[in-house]
Each structure stands twice: as structure tokens, then as C-alpha cells.
Scaffold this active site. Sequence first.
Site, mmCIF file in Angstrom:
data_model
loop_
_atom_site.group_PDB
_atom_site.id
_atom_site.type_symbol
_atom_site.label_atom_id
_atom_site.label_comp_id
_atom_site.label_asym_id
_atom_site.label_seq_id
_atom_site.Cartn_x
_atom_site.Cartn_y
_atom_site.Cartn_z
ATOM 1 N N ILE A 11 61.998 25.575 -1.395
ATOM 2 C CA ILE A 11 60.747 24.780 -1.422
ATOM 3 C C ILE A 11 60.511 23.624 -2.467
ATOM 4 O O ILE A 11 60.042 22.460 -2.182
ATOM 5 C CB ILE A 11 59.496 26.036 -1.699
ATOM 6 N N LYS A 200 47.442 33.263 1.135
ATOM 7 C CA LYS A 200 48.925 33.097 1.434
ATOM 8 C C LYS A 200 49.638 34.615 1.876
ATOM 9 O O LYS A 200 50.421 34.749 2.591
ATOM 10 C CB LYS A 200 49.757 32.574 0.259
ATOM 11 N N CYS A 254 60.016 36.058 2.270
ATOM 12 C CA CYS A 254 58.735 36.162 2.451
ATOM 13 C C CYS A 254 58.069 37.411 3.108
ATOM 14 O O CYS A 254 57.668 37.953 2.415
ATOM 15 C CB CYS A 254 58.344 34.744 2.755
ATOM 16 N N ARG A 317 68.992 36.272 2.193
ATOM 17 C CA ARG A 317 68.092 37.183 1.552
ATOM 18 C C ARG A 317 67.222 38.218 2.307
ATOM 19 O O ARG A 317 66.750 37.966 3.258
ATOM 20 C CB ARG A 317 67.044 36.393 0.667
#
Length: 414
Positions: A11, A200, A254, A317
Site C-alpha cells: 500500500i 474499514k 486483510c 501471506r
Amino acid sequence: MKICVLGLGYIGLPTACLFASVDHEVVGIDINQEIIEKLNQGKLPFEEKGLEELFEKASQNMRFKAEVEESDVFIIAVPTPLDKEMKMAELKHVRSATEMIYLHLRRGNLVILESTVPPGTSDKLLVPILKKSGLKMGDFSLAHCPERAMPGNTIYEMVHNDRIIGSIDKKSAELAESLYSSFVKGNLYLTDAMTSEFVKLMENTFRDINIALANEFAQITEECGVNVWDAIELANKHPRVNILKPGPGVGGHCIAIDPWFLTENTTRSRIVSLAREINEGMSNYVFQIVRRILNDLADPVITVLGAAYKEGVSDTRETPALKFIRLAENEGYKIKVHDPHVKDFWYEVLELKEAVRDSDCIILITDHPEFKEINPKEIYSTMRNKNVVDTRNMLDVERWEEAGFKVKVLGAGK
Ligand code: SAJ
């Protein structure tokens, strides 16, 4: 404006390039000296569509180093991994980035937190550290501005997606809004910092729960003999239904992690934790399918197609492949891995021919489009037993069966 971006990962680096590409002066900061050196030599530390060209275009406005320096704006884009024992956010990188910033904080500066954090982090963790500069609230500005970019399409989405900007006060909101409008073409929605942090987490938790629902449907249809893929396709013809896809589990830094940031500080979570349990259990579910197929074969050898957490990326990941491999290894299986995108993984990544040689079963874990192009006839004779388990409903079953393979598709019923 002069902007310091702390954290040059998936990011932070695209964010640094986007600001530099619209003529801000950008200093990229990272604790990893190897990344700093690579970037200063014009090399990228990871793949991302369009990043090469953007980096090229932005490079004259960017430099990279390890220490923070005085700036107008400081952007924190450091990792917030999960502490797996405690199922809590590990905020040490956010804390140390903020500690690096306050030493250079000046009146009028804006600090932006882009990292995904538990609700309340901006107000309760960042503000007290920034105040160690001697400045009071109002002397500096702070906003939380999470990204929504889909890995594999990060740059396009960072520019075109709507964004949420959560600020500690009105001035912070104005400063952050004008900063992001320098490259964001999507709408900018303003709110307070805690709401932004919560939103988020809601976005990724919503997705995790819906993937868990698809995975539960796949397990139920196995029992009643329905093909879950056909059923989902038909159910999604409903104008307001959008059932996601079953799979071998949920990876990535995420979706597999963010829901825990919501549950860490509440006693009210039920569905969120259960969805995590269902998705994490898919590796076991898939392994039991393989174990039934190979039943008591002596010294089984299996081929895992895909180490990356999802199609088209090299990122491993939280990949579901790892837990599946560990389960197989613990039962004495020999595992060979092939992935056209992944170079470094916990296990040696082999070329396809080597990975299938003498294998008893291929398990397709990652939905890389390249796997559709595998010609079953070319690998048939090199395998010891001719089994395939497709956890993504990607392969042409007829083609593989014609070539002599026994094919099992997750959730296909029979
Ligand atoms: N997966 C399924 N079934 C599906 C969709 C995904 O099993 O129907 C699996 C994937 O194979 C993968 C995992 O879930 O292992 C996560 O994949 P993803 O594509 O859903 O998520 P990410 O992590 O690549 O990106 C998500 C996106 N969030 C949402 O879609 C709500 C992205 O917009 C976020 O910016 C990103 O997380 C993030 O950085 O938070």
C-alpha cells in the site's frame, strides 16, 4: 507539499508513487534497508499491475531513506499483523512509526494513518504520542484514511475507488480531503477517525462472512448431492443476491485478519468469530477429501497447485495452501508444490512437470488462470495415481476425465 510515507509495502509504495506522480515531493521511509537500496536503484520489491510505469513516472519526485525528516504531511502505511495467540492487532509498527514522526512534528503538519487498525487507535494511541512533540490538539492534524485497493488492481482502485476520511477535527478533515483530491478520482466521504477505522473492518468482515457462507453451502451440498457452483450461479440470478465462491480457505493479510480487530475488544461477537472458524477449517475439510480419495495408500505423494493466497498474485501471506500442506505433512504425505507466480515459499516451488511426477493426487488450491491451460494428457503418464481435487471449480472436468483422471470438485455433490 512535502510528504513522508512510512512503510513501503503493497500500500505504502503505490501511495508514495501516486502522490509523487502529481508533483508532491515524496520521501519514502522504511526500516528494511534492502527495500531502500532496491528502490534507490530503481528496482521494485514486489509485483503489482502498473506499478513499474507509475514508479518510472514518479521517480524524479521521490527519494528513499530510513529516517524521517521534517515534512508537511506524514503518512503511516505500516503493517498491522495479527498476534495469532491473542487474536489481537499487533500495533508495534504503528507505534514506532508515530514515535519517529513526533520528533519532527511541526505546527500545521498533517499526519495520516492508512493502516487497518482496531477502532480507537488514532485517538487513543497516536494522539498521545504526537503530543509528546509539545504541540497541542489543533496545532497538528490527524486523519485515518484506509485504502480499499484490491491486490492485483491496486493502482487503478486507489485512484478510482471512493475513500473514507476519518478525522480528529474539522481542520484535519479539510487538509486530508484536499491532499487526497490531488489524485483520487472517486468520492471522498468525511467522518470521524473511529468510524473510519470501524468502517474499514466492516468491509473486510462482510466479505469474510460471505465467503464463510459460501463455504458452508459447499459442505451442505456435498451431503445432499447438489452441485454448489450451479446452485450459486442460479441463486445469484436473483437481483439482490450475490453469493460468493467456496474455496480451500481465506488468505491474504486483510480478509483473514481484519475481522479479529473487530472482535478483540468485545464480548458481543458471534457471527464474525464463527465465520473465521469456518474459513480456517476449509483446509481440514479439503484435506479430508484428499485422505478419503487416497485412503490407505502407502507413502502418498501429492501435488499442490498454488502457494499464493489468491489468483494472479505472488503474495503467500496467510495462504490456505500452508495449513493444508502442514496437515498433509503431519500424516506422512510427501508434498510437491507448483506456483507460476511465487518464487519464495516455506516449501520448494517446483516446475509443473517435476511437481506432478510420481504424484498420486493433484490438489488445485489457488485459482491462478494458468492452471486452466494445463494439458491433462501431457501429465497423465508421469503420475502414479491419476486423481485431481479442484477446490476452485476451475478445471474442465470432462477434459480431465477423458484423459483418464478421477476428478473431485469441492462442493460438486457427487
Ligand atoms: N476468496 C474466496 N471466495 C471468494 C472471494 C475470495 O474463497 O468468493 C478468498 C480468496 O481466494 C483469498 C481470500 O478470500 O484467499 C481473500 O481474497 P479477496 O480477493 O477477497 O481479498 P484481498 O485480501 O485481496 O482484498 C480485500 C478487498 N476487500 C474487499 O473486497 C472487501 C480489498 O478491497 C481490500 O482493500 C483488501 O482486502 C485490503 O487491503 O483490506
